[in-house]
Design a protein around this motif. Structure first.
Motif, PDB file in Angstrom:
ATOM      1  N   ALA A 147      51.499  48.609  -8.685  1.00  0.00           N
ATOM      2  CA  ALA A 147      50.167  48.340  -8.146  1.00  0.00           C
ATOM      3  C   ALA A 147      49.140  48.272  -9.272  1.00  0.00           C
ATOM      4  N   SER A 148      48.329  47.235  -9.245  1.00  0.00           N
ATOM      5  CA  SER A 148      47.193  47.106 -10.160  1.00  0.00           C
ATOM      6  C   SER A 148      46.231  46.104  -9.537  1.00  0.00           C
ATOM      7  N   PRO A 149      44.956  46.173  -9.878  1.00  0.00           N
ATOM      8  CA  PRO A 149      43.978  45.300  -9.200  1.00  0.00           C
ATOM      9  C   PRO A 149      44.230  43.811  -9.393  1.00  0.00           C
ATOM     10  N   ASP A 150      44.834  43.405 -10.512  1.00  0.00           N
ATOM     11  CA  ASP A 150      45.079  41.977 -10.721  1.00  0.00           C
ATOM     12  C   ASP A 150      46.327  41.507  -9.980  1.00  0.00           C
ATOM     13  N   LEU A 151      47.380  42.319  -9.968  1.00  0.00           N
ATOM     14  CA  LEU A 151      48.625  41.917  -9.312  1.00  0.00           C
ATOM     15  C   LEU A 151      48.514  41.941  -7.789  1.00  0.00           C
ATOM     16  N   LEU A 152      47.548  42.691  -7.256  1.00  0.00           N
ATOM     17  CA  LEU A 152      47.353  42.741  -5.810  1.00  0.00           C
ATOM     18  C   LEU A 152      46.294  41.751  -5.331  1.00  0.00           C
ATOM     19  N   GLY A 153      45.734  40.975  -6.244  1.00  0.00           N
ATOM     20  CA  GLY A 153      44.784  39.941  -5.853  1.00  0.00           C
ATOM     21  C   GLY A 153      43.345  40.392  -5.740  1.00  0.00           C
ATOM     22  N   ILE A 154      43.058  41.666  -6.072  1.00  0.00           N
ATOM     23  CA  ILE A 154      41.686  42.173  -5.943  1.00  0.00           C
ATOM     24  C   ILE A 154      40.777  41.526  -6.982  1.00  0.00           C
ATOM     25  N   THR A 155      41.226  41.495  -8.242  1.00  0.00           N
ATOM     26  CA  THR A 155      40.429  40.829  -9.271  1.00  0.00           C
ATOM     27  C   THR A 155      40.366  39.321  -9.012  1.00  0.00           C
ATOM     28  N   GLY A 156      41.413  38.774  -8.374  1.00  0.00           N
ATOM     29  CA  GLY A 156      41.391  37.358  -8.004  1.00  0.00           C
ATOM     30  C   GLY A 156      40.283  37.068  -7.009  1.00  0.00           C
ATOM     31  N   CYS A 204      31.550  41.948  -4.086  1.00  0.00           N
ATOM     32  CA  CYS A 204      31.756  41.423  -2.727  1.00  0.00           C
ATOM     33  C   CYS A 204      33.070  40.650  -2.636  1.00  0.00           C
ATOM     34  N   GLY A 205      33.362  39.828  -3.644  1.00  0.00           N
ATOM     35  CA  GLY A 205      34.625  39.086  -3.651  1.00  0.00           C
ATOM     36  C   GLY A 205      35.821  40.011  -3.692  1.00  0.00           C
ATOM     37  N   ALA A 206      35.746  41.065  -4.506  1.00  0.00           N
ATOM     38  CA  ALA A 206      36.844  42.029  -4.594  1.00  0.00           C
ATOM     39  C   ALA A 206      37.029  42.764  -3.268  1.00  0.00           C
ATOM     40  N   LEU A 207      35.922  43.130  -2.615  1.00  0.00           N
ATOM     41  CA  LEU A 207      36.003  43.841  -1.336  1.00  0.00           C
ATOM     42  C   LEU A 207      36.614  42.962  -0.249  1.00  0.00           C
ATOM     43  N   VAL A 208      36.252  41.681  -0.230  1.00  0.00           N
ATOM     44  CA  VAL A 208      36.826  40.762   0.763  1.00  0.00           C
ATOM     45  C   VAL A 208      38.334  40.616   0.551  1.00  0.00           C
ATOM     46  N   ALA A 209      38.744  40.441  -0.710  1.00  0.00           N
ATOM     47  CA  ALA A 209      40.176  40.317  -1.013  1.00  0.00           C
ATOM     48  C   ALA A 209      40.920  41.593  -0.633  1.00  0.00           C
ATOM     49  N   ALA A 210      40.315  42.748  -0.925  1.00  0.00           N
ATOM     50  CA  ALA A 210      40.953  44.027  -0.587  1.00  0.00           C
ATOM     51  C   ALA A 210      41.068  44.190   0.929  1.00  0.00           C
ATOM     52  N   PHE A 211      40.030  43.795   1.672  1.00  0.00           N
ATOM     53  CA  PHE A 211      40.073  43.902   3.126  1.00  0.00           C
ATOM     54  C   PHE A 211      41.199  43.034   3.704  1.00  0.00           C
ATOM     55  N   ILE A 212      41.307  41.800   3.195  1.00  0.00           N
ATOM     56  CA  ILE A 212      42.385  40.914   3.655  1.00  0.00           C
ATOM     57  C   ILE A 212      43.747  41.514   3.330  1.00  0.00           C
ATOM     58  N   LEU A 213      43.885  42.036   2.112  1.00  0.00           N
ATOM     59  CA  LEU A 213      45.154  42.617   1.669  1.00  0.00           C
ATOM     60  C   LEU A 213      45.558  43.797   2.540  1.00  0.00           C
ATOM     61  N   THR A 220      35.246  49.346  -8.532  1.00  0.00           N
ATOM     62  CA  THR A 220      35.412  49.508  -9.982  1.00  0.00           C
ATOM     63  C   THR A 220      36.007  48.256 -10.612  1.00  0.00           C
ATOM     64  N   ALA A 221      37.045  47.703  -9.964  1.00  0.00           N
ATOM     65  CA  ALA A 221      37.652  46.471 -10.474  1.00  0.00           C
ATOM     66  C   ALA A 221      36.665  45.307 -10.412  1.00  0.00           C
ATOM     67  N   GLY A 222      35.874  45.242  -9.336  1.00  0.00           N
ATOM     68  CA  GLY A 222      34.901  44.158  -9.204  1.00  0.00           C
ATOM     69  C   GLY A 222      33.851  44.181 -10.301  1.00  0.00           C
ATOM     70  N   VAL A 223      33.357  45.369 -10.627  1.00  0.00           N
ATOM     71  CA  VAL A 223      32.374  45.493 -11.710  1.00  0.00           C
ATOM     72  C   VAL A 223      32.989  45.074 -13.044  1.00  0.00           C
ATOM     73  N   ALA A 224      34.223  45.503 -13.296  1.00  0.00           N
ATOM     74  CA  ALA A 224      34.897  45.140 -14.548  1.00  0.00           C
ATOM     75  C   ALA A 224      35.072  43.630 -14.662  1.00  0.00           C
TER      76      ALA A 224
END
Length: 355
Positions: A107-116, A150-159, A271-275
């Motif tokens: 698990a990592s924010p990029d491999l799970l699509g959150i940074t995407g 906001c983009g990271a939160l939307v991706a996380a919600f979908i995931l 945190t990932a979204g800010v980064a």
């Protein structure tokens, strides 16, 4: 059998709060802190114009220094280096939280699509709010961090919605994460094609992962936001340690598992979204740094988080320094060098965890 030695610091006789550190962890935190400081001083002097470390120290601490050296270090190098360290720190901490909450080493924010998800939002922002005639943004760039979050939160919600089925299965989360990652990559490419050429080129460099072009305005926004997030995360160390035991044990220990998990996942996503907003789509930091830290100090998050943060900051700072110094007069995005290290490491983890 050798027993572990612990250093215990208590806050007063009347208080119940105490801090417990393993001596090995204290040594590791000290070593990596010194490594990061030395790398920072050397990196500030490296480049087309060389500035020796003593002169760099004079500039940083506000002492009498050469005017040209002060201009180079203070105006051009320090802002991007501070941003690089903070971006690496935030990505590493985000990955540490994800690996602990879902109990999955992949698990990592990029491999799970959150940074995407953050990347899609930023590319949309750059494309939709740019003037076709002048290529200039018609809104303030200071909206960028909020857009990325906001983009990271939307991706996380979908995931999490797709992965949830009577609980959050680690295997299902990774499989759904790969799907979300593929979707965000496709959407990012689509919006880049629809954008003006200048913004598409800028977005392409940003997606690869780069802190090029950062200035003190970026630092003034990122530093307080990063410190606030880091404080919130370190105050949640106990919850992370409880979550790492698994759901049944966490409930037995009196933990409110669902609420804690939602809070920790939200912290990790923000945190990932800010980064991503300031460093672009730098991959694998959130995967590698927690693994390296876990091998050094174990799974106690009181030690794991600071070590992960230091390693993440060191990796991005080193990658950015190599990218701007080794190929002069060209600059190579930091994300390229992180991926060169991260891709083989990911393959190694897949082989090791194949069972």
């Amino acid at each position: 059998m050798k027993t572990k030695r612990w250093l215990i610091i208590r806050r007063g006789k009347a208080e119940r709060v105490s801090l417990l550190f393993e001596k090995r962890s204290v040594w590791m935190i000290t070593i990596f802190s010194l490594l990061l400081i030395v790398t920072f001083l050397l990196a500030a002097g490296a480049g087309e114009v060389y500035v020796n470390p003593i002169e760099v120290g004079r500039v940083i601490f506000g002492m009498d220094a050469n005017a040209f050296s002060k201009l180079v270090v203070e105006s051009f190098r320090l802002p991007r280096m501070i941003v690089a360290v903070l971006v690496g720190t935030l990505l590493a901490i985000s990955g540490s939280i994800l690996q602990g909450v879902v109990r999955n080493p992949l698990a990592s924010p990029d491999l799970l699509g959150i940074t995407g998800g953050a990347s899609v939002a930023v590319v949309m922002f750059l494309g939709m709010f740019s003037s076709p005639k002048t290529n200039a943004l018609i809104v303030s760039i200071h909206w960028l961090p909020l857009i990325a979050i906001c983009g990271a939160l939307v991706a996380a919600f979908i995931l999490y919605s797709l992965a949830w089925k009577n609980g959050l299965s680690p295997v299902r989360l990774v499989l759904m994460g790969i799907g979300v990652w593929a979707l965000t990559k496709a959407l990012t490419t689509l919006f880049m094609v629809k954008s003006v050429i200048y913004r598409a080129s800028q977005a392409n460099v940003w997606i690869t992962g780069s802190v090029y072009g950062t200035n003190w305005d970026h630092v003034s926004v990122l530093v307080p936001v990063a410190l606030l997030l880091i404080l919130c995360i370190f105050l949640s160390v106990r919850q992370l340690n409880v979550q790492a035991f698994g759901e049944e044990i966490a409930v037995g220990l009196g933990g409110q598992v669902s609420k804690q998990r939602l809070w920790l996942l939200t912290l990790s996503t923000v945190t990932a979204g800010v980064a991503v907003a300031y460093g672009g789509g730098i991959s694998f930091v959130g995967l590698m740094a927690p693994h390296i830290a876990r091998r050094l100090v174990g799974s106690n998050y009181g030690a794991l988080l600071p070590i992960s943060a230091l390693i993440g900051g060191f990796l991005v700072l080193l990658a950015d320094t190599i990218g701007r110094t080794f190929f002069l007069p060209l600059e190579v995005p930091a994300g390229v060098f992180i991926s060169i290290l991260g891709a083989p490491y990911f393959i190694y983890l897949l082989i090791r965890e194949r069972g």
